[in-house]
Design a protein around this motif. Structure first.
Motif, PDB file in Angstrom:
ATOM      1  N   LEU A  74      99.758   9.788  54.091  1.00 40.53           N
ATOM      2  CA  LEU A  74     100.621  10.961  54.090  1.00 40.53           C
ATOM      3  C   LEU A  74     101.904  10.628  53.336  1.00 40.53           C
ATOM      4  O   LEU A  74     102.495   9.571  53.553  1.00 40.53           O
ATOM      5  N   SER A  75     102.321  11.543  52.461  1.00 37.20           N
ATOM      6  CA  SER A  75     103.516  11.290  51.663  1.00 37.20           C
ATOM      7  C   SER A  75     104.223  12.602  51.349  1.00 37.20           C
ATOM      8  O   SER A  75     103.577  13.641  51.192  1.00 37.20           O
ATOM      9  N   LEU A  76     105.532  12.536  51.224  1.00 39.30           N
ATOM     10  CA  LEU A  76     106.301  13.681  50.763  1.00 39.30           C
ATOM     11  C   LEU A  76     105.861  13.974  49.332  1.00 39.30           C
ATOM     12  O   LEU A  76     105.730  13.059  48.515  1.00 39.30           O
ATOM     13  N   SER A  77     105.587  15.224  49.017  1.00 42.84           N
ATOM     14  CA  SER A  77     105.116  15.587  47.680  1.00 42.84           C
ATOM     15  C   SER A  77     106.180  15.265  46.637  1.00 42.84           C
ATOM     16  O   SER A  77     107.370  15.540  46.829  1.00 42.84           O
ATOM     17  N   SER A  78     105.732  14.703  45.523  1.00 37.45           N
ATOM     18  CA  SER A  78     106.633  14.435  44.397  1.00 37.45           C
ATOM     19  C   SER A  78     106.104  15.114  43.134  1.00 37.45           C
ATOM     20  O   SER A  78     106.448  14.719  42.020  1.00 37.45           O
ATOM     21  N   PHE A  79     105.288  16.148  43.306  1.00 35.95           N
ATOM     22  CA  PHE A  79     104.739  16.897  42.183  1.00 35.95           C
ATOM     23  C   PHE A  79     105.891  17.487  41.377  1.00 35.95           C
ATOM     24  O   PHE A  79     106.867  17.979  41.937  1.00 35.95           O
ATOM     25  N   THR A  80     105.793  17.458  40.053  1.00 32.78           N
ATOM     26  CA  THR A  80     106.834  18.003  39.193  1.00 32.78           C
ATOM     27  C   THR A  80     107.090  19.466  39.537  1.00 32.78           C
ATOM     28  O   THR A  80     106.175  20.275  39.550  1.00 32.78           O
ATOM     29  N   GLY A  81     108.335  19.774  39.850  1.00 34.60           N
ATOM     30  CA  GLY A  81     108.725  21.147  40.137  1.00 34.60           C
ATOM     31  C   GLY A  81     108.646  21.553  41.598  1.00 34.60           C
ATOM     32  O   GLY A  81     109.029  22.662  41.939  1.00 34.60           O
ATOM     33  N   VAL A  82     108.140  20.675  42.468  1.00 32.12           N
ATOM     34  CA  VAL A  82     108.070  21.039  43.880  1.00 32.12           C
ATOM     35  C   VAL A  82     109.492  21.237  44.425  1.00 32.12           C
ATOM     36  O   VAL A  82     110.404  20.473  44.105  1.00 32.12           O
ATOM     37  N   GLY A  83     109.678  22.291  45.206  1.00 33.45           N
ATOM     38  CA  GLY A  83     110.989  22.586  45.766  1.00 33.45           C
ATOM     39  C   GLY A  83     111.165  21.954  47.133  1.00 33.45           C
ATOM     40  O   GLY A  83     110.288  22.050  47.987  1.00 33.45           O
ATOM     41  N   THR A  84     112.275  21.284  47.308  1.00 35.43           N
ATOM     42  CA  THR A  84     112.603  20.641  48.578  1.00 35.43           C
ATOM     43  C   THR A  84     114.071  20.897  48.886  1.00 35.43           C
ATOM     44  O   THR A  84     114.910  20.836  47.992  1.00 35.43           O
ATOM     45  N   ILE A  85     114.351  21.185  50.145  1.00 34.80           N
ATOM     46  CA  ILE A  85     115.733  21.329  50.597  1.00 34.80           C
ATOM     47  C   ILE A  85     115.941  20.345  51.738  1.00 34.80           C
ATOM     48  O   ILE A  85     115.244  20.421  52.756  1.00 34.80           O
ATOM     49  N   ASN A  86     116.837  19.412  51.587  1.00 33.78           N
ATOM     50  CA  ASN A  86     117.223  18.459  52.641  1.00 33.78           C
ATOM     51  C   ASN A  86     116.024  17.827  53.337  1.00 33.78           C
ATOM     52  O   ASN A  86     115.912  17.858  54.569  1.00 33.78           O
ATOM     53  N   ALA A  87     115.125  17.242  52.582  1.00 33.73           N
ATOM     54  CA  ALA A  87     113.955  16.600  53.191  1.00 33.73           C
ATOM     55  C   ALA A  87     114.399  15.663  54.308  1.00 33.73           C
ATOM     56  O   ALA A  87     115.290  14.849  54.117  1.00 33.73           O
ATOM     57  N   GLY A  88     113.787  15.790  55.460  1.00 29.81           N
ATOM     58  CA  GLY A  88     114.214  14.979  56.593  1.00 29.81           C
ATOM     59  C   GLY A  88     113.108  14.705  57.594  1.00 29.81           C
ATOM     60  O   GLY A  88     113.302  13.968  58.549  1.00 29.81           O
ATOM     61  N   MET A  89     111.933  15.312  57.371  1.00 30.09           N
ATOM     62  CA  MET A  89     110.814  15.033  58.266  1.00 30.09           C
ATOM     63  C   MET A  89     110.430  13.570  58.120  1.00 30.09           C
ATOM     64  O   MET A  89     110.567  12.985  57.055  1.00 30.09           O
ATOM     65  N   SER A  90     109.956  12.999  59.197  1.00 31.86           N
ATOM     66  CA  SER A  90     109.432  11.635  59.143  1.00 31.86           C
ATOM     67  C   SER A  90     108.126  11.623  59.915  1.00 31.86           C
ATOM     68  O   SER A  90     107.859  12.511  60.725  1.00 31.86           O
ATOM     69  N   GLN A  91     107.307  10.610  59.612  1.00 28.52           N
ATOM     70  CA  GLN A  91     106.049  10.502  60.341  1.00 28.52           C
ATOM     71  C   GLN A  91     105.705   9.040  60.528  1.00 28.52           C
ATOM     72  O   GLN A  91     106.053   8.190  59.735  1.00 28.52           O
ATOM     73  N   SER A  92     105.019   8.785  61.620  1.00 29.31           N
ATOM     74  CA  SER A  92     104.513   7.455  61.923  1.00 29.31           C
ATOM     75  C   SER A  92     103.105   7.643  62.469  1.00 29.31           C
ATOM     76  O   SER A  92     102.912   8.351  63.465  1.00 29.31           O
ATOM     77  N   SER A  93     102.127   7.059  61.793  1.00 26.29           N
ATOM     78  CA  SER A  93     100.720   7.189  62.176  1.00 26.29           C
ATOM     79  C   SER A  93     100.308   8.645  62.360  1.00 26.29           C
ATOM     80  O   SER A  93      99.534   8.986  63.254  1.00 26.29           O
TER      81      SER A  93
END
Length: 176
Positions: free
Chosen positions: A41-60
């Motif tokens: 699982l990963s935060l999307s880094s696709f060109t042009g993806v919109g993100t505002i204050n990314a702050g979610m986290s995940q473990s397992s």
């Protein structure tokens, strides 16, 4: 509310300049067995993806919210199916939540597949969502599950910077 000289509406109570968190996560490699989605699982880094204050986290695969509030959780699952047989189960992407950081309850589900018949290979997309009132970031969490994934099927993943196949959306809509 009465209009103000600059064209505004003079609204001040309860509005805090729109959405404060918007982000999409992706599954980065295929999942070929049923169960909780706990890896890749990963935060999307696709060109042009919109993100505002990314702050979610995940473990397992357990997602933690960065702040309290009313949250939209979305799950878009791309399932590729091999040849179906009459005993293949219906595949169900699910969102589960906890409010005590222990026991999880399924709160949203979708399904796809061919029940009781045969079909050639095909892909299907299932989308499900839930509005979650997160009143405590220590105890209120979520996870994603894929149930009844037949042995010839897979939940499609791709690198975080390429096309989004299976993705997870988190939007903080407002205060709780």
């Amino acid at each position: 509310a009465t209009p103000v000289a600059n064209g505004g509406t003079a609204l001040t109570s309860g509005f805090s300049n729109g959405l404060t968190v918007v982000e999409e996560w992706v599954l980065t490699s295929n999942k070929t067995s049923a169960g909780d989605i706990t890896a890749n699982l990963s935060l999307s880094s696709f060109t042009g993806v919109g993100t505002i204050n990314a702050g979610m986290s995940q473990s397992s695969g357990i997602f933690t919210f960065p702040s309290t509030g009313i949250w939209f959780i979305g799950f878009n699952a791309l399932i590729e199916e091999g040849s179906q047989s009459s005993n293949d189960p219906i595949t169900r992407p699910e969102i589960s939540i906890t409010t005590d950081n222990s026991s999880y309850n399924t709160c949203a589900r979708s399904q796809e597949g061919v029940a009781g018949g045969t079909a050639a290979e095909f892909s299907g997309t299932c989308t499900t969502s839930f509005i979650f009132d997160v009143t405590n970031t220590t105890t209120h969490k979520c996870k994603f599950t894929i149930t009844d994934l037949a042995s010839n099927n897979r939940l499609l993943g791709a690198s975080a910077s390429s096309i989004q196949h299976t993705k997870f959306t988190f939007i903080r809509l407002g205060d709780t």
